[in-house]
Design an enzyme around this catalytic site. Sequence first.
Site, PDB file in Angstrom:
ATOM      1  CD  GLU A   1       9.535 155.402  62.785  1.00  0.00           C
ATOM      2  OE1 GLU A   1       8.452 155.351  62.117  1.00  0.00           O
ATOM      3  OE2 GLU A   1       9.946 155.222  63.809  1.00  0.00           O
TER       4      GLU A   1
ATOM      5  CB  CYS B   1       3.302 159.381  56.484  1.00  0.00           C
ATOM      6  SG  CYS B   1       2.829 159.613  58.215  1.00  0.00           S
TER       7      CYS B   1
ATOM      8  CB  CYS C   1       5.469 164.376  70.055  1.00  0.00           C
ATOM      9  SG  CYS C   1       3.868 165.127  70.235  1.00  0.00           S
TER      10      CYS C   1
ATOM     11  CB  CYS D   1      -1.000 160.558  72.907  1.00  0.00           C
ATOM     12  SG  CYS D   1      -1.702 162.270  72.210  1.00  0.00           S
TER      13      CYS D   1
ATOM     14  CB  CYS E   1       1.618 158.324  70.548  1.00  0.00           C
ATOM     15  SG  CYS E   1       2.593 159.017  69.213  1.00  0.00           S
TER      16      CYS E   1
ATOM     17  CD  GLU F   1      -0.506 168.794  67.414  1.00  0.00           C
ATOM     18  OE1 GLU F   1      -0.994 167.606  67.322  1.00  0.00           O
ATOM     19  OE2 GLU F   1      -0.982 169.617  66.504  1.00  0.00           O
TER      20      GLU F   1
ATOM     21  CB  SER G   1      -3.167 164.436  61.563  1.00  0.00           C
ATOM     22  OG  SER G   1      -3.456 163.899  62.784  1.00  0.00           O
TER      23      SER G   1
ATOM     24  CG  LEU H   1     -12.612 163.305  69.121  1.00  0.00           C
ATOM     25  CD1 LEU H   1     -12.628 164.931  69.276  1.00  0.00           C
ATOM     26  CD2 LEU H   1     -14.300 163.412  68.320  1.00  0.00           C
TER      27      LEU H   1
ATOM     28  CG  ASN I   1      -0.842 150.448  64.719  1.00  0.00           C
ATOM     29  OD1 ASN I   1      -1.113 149.382  64.174  1.00  0.00           O
ATOM     30  ND2 ASN I   1      -1.029 151.772  64.126  1.00  0.00           N
TER      31      ASN I   1
ATOM     32  CB  CYS J   1       2.717 155.373  65.032  1.00  0.00           C
ATOM     33  SG  CYS J   1       0.953 155.257  64.394  1.00  0.00           S
TER      34      CYS J   1
HETATM   35  N1  SAH Z   1       0.013 164.915  66.499  1.00  0.00           N
HETATM   36  C1  SAH Z   1      -0.582 164.706  65.532  1.00  0.00           C
HETATM   37  C2  SAH Z   1      -0.245 163.541  64.595  1.00  0.00           C
HETATM   38  C3  SAH Z   1       0.206 162.428  65.211  1.00  0.00           C
HETATM   39  S1  SAH Z   1       0.076 160.839  64.107  1.00  0.00           S
HETATM   40  C4  SAH Z   1      -1.987 164.119  65.945  1.00  0.00           C
HETATM   41  O1  SAH Z   1      -2.084 163.792  67.246  1.00  0.00           O
HETATM   42  O2  SAH Z   1      -3.081 163.851  65.154  1.00  0.00           O
HETATM   43  C5  SAH Z   1      -1.276 160.637  63.453  1.00  0.00           C
HETATM   44  C6  SAH Z   1      -2.369 159.869  64.194  1.00  0.00           C
HETATM   45  O3  SAH Z   1      -1.854 158.531  64.716  1.00  0.00           O
HETATM   46  C7  SAH Z   1      -3.068 160.235  65.139  1.00  0.00           C
HETATM   47  O4  SAH Z   1      -4.415 160.367  65.078  1.00  0.00           O
HETATM   48  C8  SAH Z   1      -2.746 159.698  66.185  1.00  0.00           C
HETATM   49  O5  SAH Z   1      -3.507 159.818  67.501  1.00  0.00           O
HETATM   50  C9  SAH Z   1      -2.507 158.253  65.829  1.00  0.00           C
HETATM   51  N2  SAH Z   1      -1.533 157.388  66.451  1.00  0.00           N
HETATM   52  C10 SAH Z   1      -0.571 157.560  67.029  1.00  0.00           C
HETATM   53  N3  SAH Z   1      -0.061 156.230  67.931  1.00  0.00           N
HETATM   54  C11 SAH Z   1      -0.828 155.419  67.458  1.00  0.00           C
HETATM   55  C12 SAH Z   1      -1.287 154.063  67.704  1.00  0.00           C
HETATM   56  N4  SAH Z   1      -0.197 153.336  68.475  1.00  0.00           N
HETATM   57  N5  SAH Z   1      -2.023 153.217  67.267  1.00  0.00           N
HETATM   58  C13 SAH Z   1      -3.101 154.203  66.602  1.00  0.00           C
HETATM   59  N6  SAH Z   1      -3.038 155.245  66.063  1.00  0.00           N
HETATM   60  C14 SAH Z   1      -1.895 156.079  66.596  1.00  0.00           C
END
Ligand code: SAH
Length: 348
Positions: free
Chosen positions: A97, A110, A117, A121, A124, A165, A196, A220, A295, A338
Amino acid sequence: MEGGKMRKRVLLDFGLQELKDMVAGYGYPGYRGKQVWDWLYKGAAGMRDMRNLPGDLISRLEEDFVTGMPRIVKKQVSALDGTAKYLVEYDDGSMVECVYLIYRFGRTVCVSSQVGCRMGCSFCASTKGGLVRSLSGGEMLAQVLTVQKDAGERITNVVVMGSGEPMDNFENVVAFIRLLGSEEGLNIGLRHVTVSTCGLVPEIKRLADLKLPITLSVSLHAADDETRLRLMPVARKYKIEEVLEGCRYYIQRTGRRVTFEYALVEGVNDRPGDAEKLAGLLKGMLCNVNLIPVNPVEGSLMRQPDNRRVRTFKRILADRGINATVRREMGRDIAGACGQLKAGYMKE
Ligand code: SAH
């Protein structure tokens, strides 16, 4: 190469001089390389579209290369704010995406850095199927070119916040950043580029040493290691203190302010005590905090805290001198969150 099968080389990975040299290697004058370059940056999908090239050069290029441009599989445009989500597919069938966002200060894309990935997390959607493969620099650039062409507007800002990532695909992401800044190409100021990361400390330091004037954003999402581990498996590898030490090194080397992302999850990391702890950790650091009400993704029990709780969290940070913003949700009507577009498409 991941996946085993040899893929053709990607033309968009080349710098202008490299392209000229490559074309010269095939026995053509250097200006033919510049013509290829111009077509690529206009968003040509294939060599056949490069109409001012000799037919035999087109055939040679087709044998050895792909452009790297993906095809748009699906597009959704928000009636609320013009946000457009694209699901795109590369020549090998991989899909990612990318998102077009309209802000007062400019037009942002974006970008996804990997197909899937492996960071895992829990909140995500992009990590559910694991890592499929990393994208090359040119393939990431191709997302920007695809959106720019489709939207018909010059892109001014790039955030690497899609699937993947970026620090797990370090060389290709750095190559991408250099391509974005190329004066003969998109010529995007690196101050308008944000990367990020979930906090891979050695790579944060490696990036710092390159002294690129980009913005580093660090996810974080918690103020103590136990809570962070509930959300992010990477917390097993690096303690928050190590991540912050990496960030301090980044700030010292680049002089740039770091952004911390903090996805607020009801009942997990949104207590006033978490805000106080976070403020303590970040005290005196050149940074901003970006609060993102989580989200909810399918199959997850995580909920957004209500507005009052978000405001309280922000105020506690502000009272302790930490600058925080709440991320405005864009494209609420189009599965803006996301990974949702791809997840929905795969289900269909
Ligand atoms: N791998 C990178 C980029 C990820 S996407 C990273 O971890 O930073 C960018 C941001 O969206 C990250 O802070 C990630 O934690 C956040 N993110 C992913 N899924 C999400 C969700 N369902 N709700 C809110 N933020 C989310």
